[in-house]
Design a protein around this motif. Structure first.
Motif, PDB file in Angstrom:
ATOM      1  N   ARG A   1       0.815  -1.213   0.000  1.00 65.97           N
ATOM      2  CA  ARG A   1       0.000   0.000   0.000  1.00 65.97           C
ATOM      3  C   ARG A   1       0.853   1.270   0.000  1.00 65.97           C
ATOM      4  O   ARG A   1       0.515   2.277  -0.610  1.00 65.97           O
ATOM      5  CB  ARG A   1      -0.884   0.009   1.240  1.00 65.97           C
ATOM      6  N   HIS A   2       1.945   1.199   0.744  1.00 67.05           N
ATOM      7  CA  HIS A   2       2.789   2.381   0.893  1.00 67.05           C
ATOM      8  C   HIS A   2       4.148   2.178   0.240  1.00 67.05           C
ATOM      9  O   HIS A   2       4.738   1.106   0.354  1.00 67.05           O
ATOM     10  CB  HIS A   2       2.973   2.724   2.378  1.00 67.05           C
ATOM     11  N   LEU A   3       4.596   3.207  -0.407  1.00 68.45           N
ATOM     12  CA  LEU A   3       5.914   3.200  -1.037  1.00 68.45           C
ATOM     13  C   LEU A   3       6.757   4.270  -0.375  1.00 68.45           C
ATOM     14  O   LEU A   3       6.234   5.322   0.010  1.00 68.45           O
ATOM     15  CB  LEU A   3       5.815   3.588  -2.515  1.00 68.45           C
TER      16      LEU A   3
ATOM     17  N   VAL B   1       4.412   7.497   0.298  1.00 73.22           N
ATOM     18  CA  VAL B   1       3.246   7.821  -0.538  1.00 73.22           C
ATOM     19  C   VAL B   1       2.377   6.573  -0.659  1.00 73.22           C
ATOM     20  O   VAL B   1       2.826   5.455  -0.386  1.00 73.22           O
ATOM     21  CB  VAL B   1       3.650   8.328  -1.947  1.00 73.22           C
ATOM     22  N   VAL B   2       1.133   6.779  -1.078  1.00 70.73           N
ATOM     23  CA  VAL B   2       0.202   5.666  -1.286  1.00 70.73           C
ATOM     24  C   VAL B   2       0.279   5.220  -2.745  1.00 70.73           C
ATOM     25  O   VAL B   2       0.263   6.053  -3.656  1.00 70.73           O
ATOM     26  CB  VAL B   2      -1.240   6.100  -0.937  1.00 70.73           C
ATOM     27  N   LEU B   3       0.354   3.915  -2.937  1.00 73.83           N
ATOM     28  CA  LEU B   3       0.326   3.364  -4.295  1.00 73.83           C
ATOM     29  C   LEU B   3      -1.123   3.348  -4.784  1.00 73.83           C
ATOM     30  O   LEU B   3      -1.968   2.661  -4.211  1.00 73.83           O
ATOM     31  CB  LEU B   3       0.901   1.944  -4.279  1.00 73.83           C
TER      32      LEU B   3
ATOM     33  N   ILE C   1       0.946   7.488  -8.384  1.00 74.91           N
ATOM     34  CA  ILE C   1       0.893   8.094  -7.055  1.00 74.91           C
ATOM     35  C   ILE C   1       0.144   9.404  -7.222  1.00 74.91           C
ATOM     36  O   ILE C   1       0.315  10.085  -8.241  1.00 74.91           O
ATOM     37  CB  ILE C   1       2.345   8.368  -6.572  1.00 74.91           C
ATOM     38  N   HIS C   2      -0.680   9.767  -6.254  1.00 71.95           N
ATOM     39  CA  HIS C   2      -1.400  11.044  -6.310  1.00 71.95           C
ATOM     40  C   HIS C   2      -0.713  12.047  -5.402  1.00 71.95           C
ATOM     41  O   HIS C   2      -0.282  11.701  -4.301  1.00 71.95           O
ATOM     42  CB  HIS C   2      -2.855  10.864  -5.862  1.00 71.95           C
ATOM     43  N   THR C   3      -0.668  13.298  -5.850  1.00 74.62           N
ATOM     44  CA  THR C   3       0.012  14.299  -5.026  1.00 74.62           C
ATOM     45  C   THR C   3      -0.517  15.701  -5.304  1.00 74.62           C
ATOM     46  O   THR C   3      -1.422  15.906  -6.125  1.00 74.62           O
ATOM     47  CB  THR C   3       1.543  14.218  -5.222  1.00 74.62           C
ATOM     48  N   ASP C   4       0.052  16.654  -4.580  1.00 73.35           N
ATOM     49  CA  ASP C   4      -0.280  18.074  -4.711  1.00 73.35           C
ATOM     50  C   ASP C   4       0.825  18.717  -5.557  1.00 73.35           C
ATOM     51  O   ASP C   4       2.022  18.568  -5.259  1.00 73.35           O
ATOM     52  CB  ASP C   4      -0.331  18.697  -3.303  1.00 73.35           C
TER      53      ASP C   4
ATOM     54  N   SER D   1       3.883  20.452  -4.059  1.00 70.78           N
ATOM     55  CA  SER D   1       4.816  19.790  -3.132  1.00 70.78           C
ATOM     56  C   SER D   1       6.228  19.753  -3.721  1.00 70.78           C
ATOM     57  O   SER D   1       6.429  19.830  -4.937  1.00 70.78           O
ATOM     58  CB  SER D   1       4.317  18.385  -2.781  1.00 70.78           C
ATOM     59  N   ALA D   2       7.197  19.617  -2.823  1.00 70.90           N
ATOM     60  CA  ALA D   2       8.612  19.691  -3.230  1.00 70.90           C
ATOM     61  C   ALA D   2       8.986  18.620  -4.238  1.00 70.90           C
ATOM     62  O   ALA D   2       9.864  18.820  -5.089  1.00 70.90           O
ATOM     63  CB  ALA D   2       9.500  19.585  -1.985  1.00 70.90           C
ATOM     64  N   LYS D   3       8.303  17.474  -4.180  1.00 66.51           N
ATOM     65  CA  LYS D   3       8.652  16.388  -5.097  1.00 66.51           C
ATOM     66  C   LYS D   3       8.400  16.784  -6.554  1.00 66.51           C
ATOM     67  O   LYS D   3       9.017  16.252  -7.465  1.00 66.51           O
ATOM     68  CB  LYS D   3       7.922  15.093  -4.705  1.00 66.51           C
TER      69      LYS D   3
HETATM   70  C1  LIG Z   1       1.157   6.995   5.369  1.00 73.38           C
HETATM   71  C2  LIG Z   1       1.450   8.209   4.511  1.00 73.38           C
HETATM   72  C3  LIG Z   1       0.925   8.263   3.232  1.00 73.38           C
HETATM   73  C4  LIG Z   1       1.178   9.391   2.422  1.00 73.38           C
HETATM   74  N1  LIG Z   1       0.686   9.401   1.151  1.00 73.38           N
HETATM   75  C5  LIG Z   1       0.996  10.445   0.346  1.00 73.38           C
HETATM   76  C6  LIG Z   1       0.586  10.442  -1.023  1.00 73.38           C
HETATM   77  O1  LIG Z   1      -0.040   9.485  -1.521  1.00 73.38           O
HETATM   78  N2  LIG Z   1       0.919  11.500  -1.784  1.00 73.38           N
HETATM   79  C7  LIG Z   1       1.634  12.556  -1.281  1.00 73.38           C
HETATM   80  O2  LIG Z   1       1.902  13.493  -2.037  1.00 73.38           O
HETATM   81  N3  LIG Z   1       2.048  12.591   0.002  1.00 73.38           N
HETATM   82  C8  LIG Z   1       1.746  11.550   0.821  1.00 73.38           C
HETATM   83  N4  LIG Z   1       2.174  11.557   2.113  1.00 73.38           N
HETATM   84  C9  LIG Z   1       2.917  12.734   2.613  1.00 73.38           C
HETATM   85  C10 LIG Z   1       4.365  12.643   2.150  1.00 73.38           C
HETATM   86  O3  LIG Z   1       5.043  11.648   2.895  1.00 73.38           O
HETATM   87  C11 LIG Z   1       5.097  13.981   2.289  1.00 73.38           C
HETATM   88  O4  LIG Z   1       5.116  14.389   3.635  1.00 73.38           O
HETATM   89  C12 LIG Z   1       4.466  15.082   1.443  1.00 73.38           C
HETATM   90  O5  LIG Z   1       4.012  14.572   0.194  1.00 73.38           O
HETATM   91  C13 LIG Z   1       5.464  16.200   1.185  1.00 73.38           C
HETATM   92  O6  LIG Z   1       6.587  15.650   0.534  1.00 73.38           O
HETATM   93  P1  LIG Z   1       7.600  16.526  -0.366  1.00 73.38           P
HETATM   94  O7  LIG Z   1       7.771  17.838   0.372  1.00 73.38           O
HETATM   95  O8  LIG Z   1       8.842  15.712  -0.405  1.00 73.38           O
HETATM   96  O9  LIG Z   1       6.980  16.703  -1.705  1.00 73.38           O
HETATM   97  C14 LIG Z   1       1.940  10.456   2.935  1.00 73.38           C
HETATM   98  C15 LIG Z   1       2.478  10.375   4.213  1.00 73.38           C
HETATM   99  C16 LIG Z   1       2.228   9.276   4.990  1.00 73.38           C
HETATM  100  C17 LIG Z   1       2.841   9.227   6.375  1.00 73.38           C
END
Ligand SMILES: Cc1cc2nc3c(=O)[nH]c(=O)nc-3n(C[C@H](O)[C@H](O)[C@H](O)COP(=O)(O)O)c2cc1C
Length: 185
Positions: free
Chosen positions: A31-33, A49-51, A63-66, A69-71
């Protein structure tokens, strides 16, 4: 009896089973990567992140994200990334690497439409992720639609390490059709 870890096709199948289960089951190890990228200044970055999708035929993971974000800045400067899964019960470490495409706007609108409200709050927070704030509660949910992004890794290499007896390590690369080969662990 031949175990899945005794053959290259067996390990390759197991890798994809782990990923596919991770997408479907929030309690599964896949589930988590841990997603590692390289920041524009060359520093490594890793985060959980969540797969969200795993497509064996296309050899991609999502992967879904904002978008803020820094990535995103990291992947824009250098699209190469590595994703890590550790399945403790199977004693299996999976490393996936390849370039990551950032999908936004119309490309992801149908997907955004299917994301439930409860999950939408993960995107669009104000201020954006990583922005300094005066106190821990000084942020609020915002409009996620404009900042929602899908990261799609085109997997070029899979490295699988199984801590059985003996340890085994296999590498599969896209360029040879995923035939795979053994590596010394
Ligand atoms: C269990 C868990 C699941 C997460 N899932 C996601 C995700 O699917 N996508 C995401 O962008 N961040 C996820 N995050 C938050 C990231 O770990 C991270 O804090 C955030 O994306 C900012 O990362 P960046 O500044 O390196 O871009 C998750 C964190 C945790 C603890």
């Amino acid at each position: 009896m031949t175990d899945w870890s005794d053959t290259l096709p067996g390990i390759h199948d197991r890798v994809w089973q782990t990923l596919t289960r991770g997408v479907a089951d929030r309690h599964a190890p896949g589930r988590h990567l841990a997603l590692a990228t390289v920041a524009p200044d060359g520093a490594p970055q890793v985060r959980t992140v969540v797969l969200r999708a795993a497509d064996r035929t296309a050899a991609t993971i999502d992967i879904h994200t904002d978008l803020r974000s820094a990535k995103i800045a990291a992947l824009t400067a250098n699209p190469l990334a590595e994703a890590l899964v550790w399945d403790p019960r199977a004693h299996l470490q999976i490393r996936l690497s390849g370039p990551v495409a950032i999908l936004t706007g119309n490309d992801v609108a149908p997907l955004w439409a299917r994301i439930p409200d409860t999950a939408r709050v993960s995107y669009g927070n104000t201020p954006g992720p990583g922005t300094p704030i005066p106190g821990p509660r000084d942020h609020a949910p915002g409009d996620g639609a404009a900042v929602f992004a899908v990261l799609r890794m085109a997997i070029a290499r899979i490295d699988a390490l199984h801590l059985g007896d003996p340890h085994r390590r296999a590498q599969f690369v896209q360029v040879d059709g995923w035939a795979g080969g053994w590596l010394s662990p």
